[in-house]
Design a protein around this motif. Sequence first.
Motif, PDB file in Angstrom:
ATOM      1  N   TRP A 101       0.734  -1.317   0.019  1.00  0.00           N
ATOM      2  CA  TRP A 101       0.093  -0.142  -0.035  1.00  0.00           C
ATOM      3  C   TRP A 101       0.897   1.349   0.134  1.00  0.00           C
ATOM      4  O   TRP A 101       0.450   2.156  -0.401  1.00  0.00           O
ATOM      5  CB  TRP A 101      -0.837  -0.162   1.142  1.00  0.00           C
ATOM      6  CG  TRP A 101      -0.290  -0.306   2.532  1.00  0.00           C
ATOM      7  CD1 TRP A 101      -0.350  -1.644   3.106  1.00  0.00           C
ATOM      8  CD2 TRP A 101       0.112   0.512   3.355  1.00  0.00           C
ATOM      9  NE1 TRP A 101      -0.064  -1.606   4.333  1.00  0.00           N
ATOM     10  CE2 TRP A 101       0.553  -0.426   4.707  1.00  0.00           C
ATOM     11  CE3 TRP A 101       0.464   1.841   3.472  1.00  0.00           C
ATOM     12  CZ2 TRP A 101       1.176   0.221   5.637  1.00  0.00           C
ATOM     13  CZ3 TRP A 101       1.361   2.147   4.461  1.00  0.00           C
ATOM     14  CH2 TRP A 101       1.770   1.547   5.555  1.00  0.00           C
ATOM     15  N   HIS A 117      -8.970  -5.648  -0.551  1.00  0.00           N
ATOM     16  CA  HIS A 117      -9.078  -4.368  -0.522  1.00  0.00           C
ATOM     17  C   HIS A 117     -10.713  -4.071  -0.474  1.00  0.00           C
ATOM     18  O   HIS A 117     -11.260  -4.853  -0.963  1.00  0.00           O
ATOM     19  CB  HIS A 117      -8.433  -3.696  -1.603  1.00  0.00           C
ATOM     20  CG  HIS A 117      -6.968  -3.583  -1.593  1.00  0.00           C
ATOM     21  ND1 HIS A 117      -6.388  -3.265  -2.965  1.00  0.00           N
ATOM     22  CD2 HIS A 117      -6.070  -3.830  -0.950  1.00  0.00           C
ATOM     23  CE1 HIS A 117      -4.936  -3.277  -2.969  1.00  0.00           C
ATOM     24  NE2 HIS A 117      -4.756  -3.616  -1.538  1.00  0.00           N
ATOM     25  N   ALA A 162      -6.512  -8.217  -3.283  1.00  0.00           N
ATOM     26  CA  ALA A 162      -5.334  -7.085  -3.342  1.00  0.00           C
ATOM     27  C   ALA A 162      -4.457  -7.363  -4.604  1.00  0.00           C
ATOM     28  O   ALA A 162      -4.023  -8.759  -4.818  1.00  0.00           O
ATOM     29  CB  ALA A 162      -4.482  -7.134  -2.028  1.00  0.00           C
ATOM     30  N   THR A 172     -10.651   3.783  -1.356  1.00  0.00           N
ATOM     31  CA  THR A 172     -10.592   2.381  -1.555  1.00  0.00           C
ATOM     32  C   THR A 172      -9.103   2.053  -0.466  1.00  0.00           C
ATOM     33  O   THR A 172      -8.287   2.990  -0.404  1.00  0.00           O
ATOM     34  CB  THR A 172     -10.133   1.779  -2.823  1.00  0.00           C
ATOM     35  OG1 THR A 172     -11.134   2.213  -3.746  1.00  0.00           O
ATOM     36  CG2 THR A 172      -9.697   0.287  -2.989  1.00  0.00           C
ATOM     37  N   ASP A 193      -6.522  -0.721   1.697  1.00  0.00           N
ATOM     38  CA  ASP A 193      -6.132  -1.917   1.909  1.00  0.00           C
ATOM     39  C   ASP A 193      -6.530  -2.327   3.587  1.00  0.00           C
ATOM     40  O   ASP A 193      -5.951  -1.672   4.227  1.00  0.00           O
ATOM     41  CB  ASP A 193      -4.381  -1.979   2.044  1.00  0.00           C
ATOM     42  CG  ASP A 193      -3.826  -3.287   2.015  1.00  0.00           C
ATOM     43  OD1 ASP A 193      -4.169  -3.768   2.886  1.00  0.00           O
ATOM     44  OD2 ASP A 193      -2.748  -3.386   1.404  1.00  0.00           O
TER      45      ASP A 193
END
Length: 498
Positions: A142, A246, A311, A238, A240
Amino acid sequence: MCRTAAERTLAAELDTARPGLTAAYAEALPGARAAVLTRLWRGLVHEPLPWVDARSADREGVTLRLDDGRRLHGPPSDPWATAASVTGLDLDGRRYDHPAELMAALAVPRGGRFAAELDHSVASMALSRTASRPTAPPAHPWEWEQAETDGHPYHPGCRCRPGFSAVEQLAYAPEHRPVVALRLAPVEGAAVSGTWPRELREGAAVLIPVHPWQAEHVLTGPTLRPGPSGHPLLSLRTLDIGGDTHVKTSLSTRLTSTVRDISAYTVTHAMATSDVVERLVRRLDGRLHIARTLAVAGAGNADLAALLREAPHVHAQAGERVVPVAVLPALLAHHAPDERLRRIVDFAHLALGICLDLLDLGVALEAHGQNLLAVVDAEDRTRRLVYRDLADIRISPARLARHGIPAPPVSGRLLNDDPAVLRRKVLGSLVTGALGPLAGDAPTLGSVLEAATRGLAPTPDLHALRTEPLPAKALTLMRLDPDGGGDLWTGLPHPLSA
């Protein structure tokens, strides 16, 4: 130093909440004004604005003759350039160095609203540029998402975040690297597609993740519970949330140019769309992965819905990283110019081949720098690609049928057989949203396209790419459109002629 309403508002909020950032914010304002003014000038020069009667260009720059007889003059404009190069424009003898002040002076229909957006864009970009940058390479996937401070490289509203205070931007925007605590809304009778996780259920109720901004400003009715915490990604709404998941939340405000909610249409079609694209991608010999949609839930309105997605980093092997294409320029910046260009060409060849092959099969991806990610090795060479967010792709039943592929179990706006629409979706995203910013100017982009298209399958779409003006969203025109009904397009000068 602060001259406009948005600049003064954010400065006053910083004085109260984060006085340590006030000086850095003031220092960042001139550069932010130039960055947004450069984007605005690009739109004024290259988009079909109804109140511009004529354009003339020479070595000194470009002059626009407006329908009221005034003239607006500025420097030469490369539609593919990303460097902030415009520090002032001349409108009938008066110089303007702030995009909002210029737009107000132009006094065109809906220009007042757009001037306010430009004001927000400048102020928010200056605030974004106060974020301290990491000194070590990212250790978590991320972190790559949080390296970009300036937003869309061509959109004048690149950092427009109306409704977000300075404190809220610091608390929720990815460039400031916060940890965001989501809320959970219990909803009985929710519409659910896919397998909604057990930990996000409570009896008969589905627990729908809610962004805290949405909870504060939009969802005033439901009683919300504490939810998981996460790291915001390039798309602010959005996050993580750990593991391999996600979560995409509804955010009912206009960021850049689009309201970021999740429609009932998406809730209904997201899983089927993901399944269709996954099956087609298997034909691409492992060159592309799809970040699968895992589940989606909604409460019957666009303000309260969430989508769970795989993810992208799950598709990395040992020694590899998965990075959004939007941050590739920064990742490649430390290479010598020749090496950097080789890596850009290799990426472009792979991306164009994938997107054109998939388009020939019948799927048009919106492969801009946020949706498209590169799987890179330790030498920053792109090995494969990952695509995420299938909400706005286009699927052509006619093209699928030509390849003997059954029509997908979806309906509505996702389906379109018009070649122009399909090509705009692909080329207007990949070239103007990914390759253009990566190249940084027209001559470099021309060289990249010339080299990267060699050896690709000779389809009609490739021929259009090489010979026709390149489609790009008319981003300024869209913000001035009285109907505000959707995408508007222009054709940009082909960089192969630069």
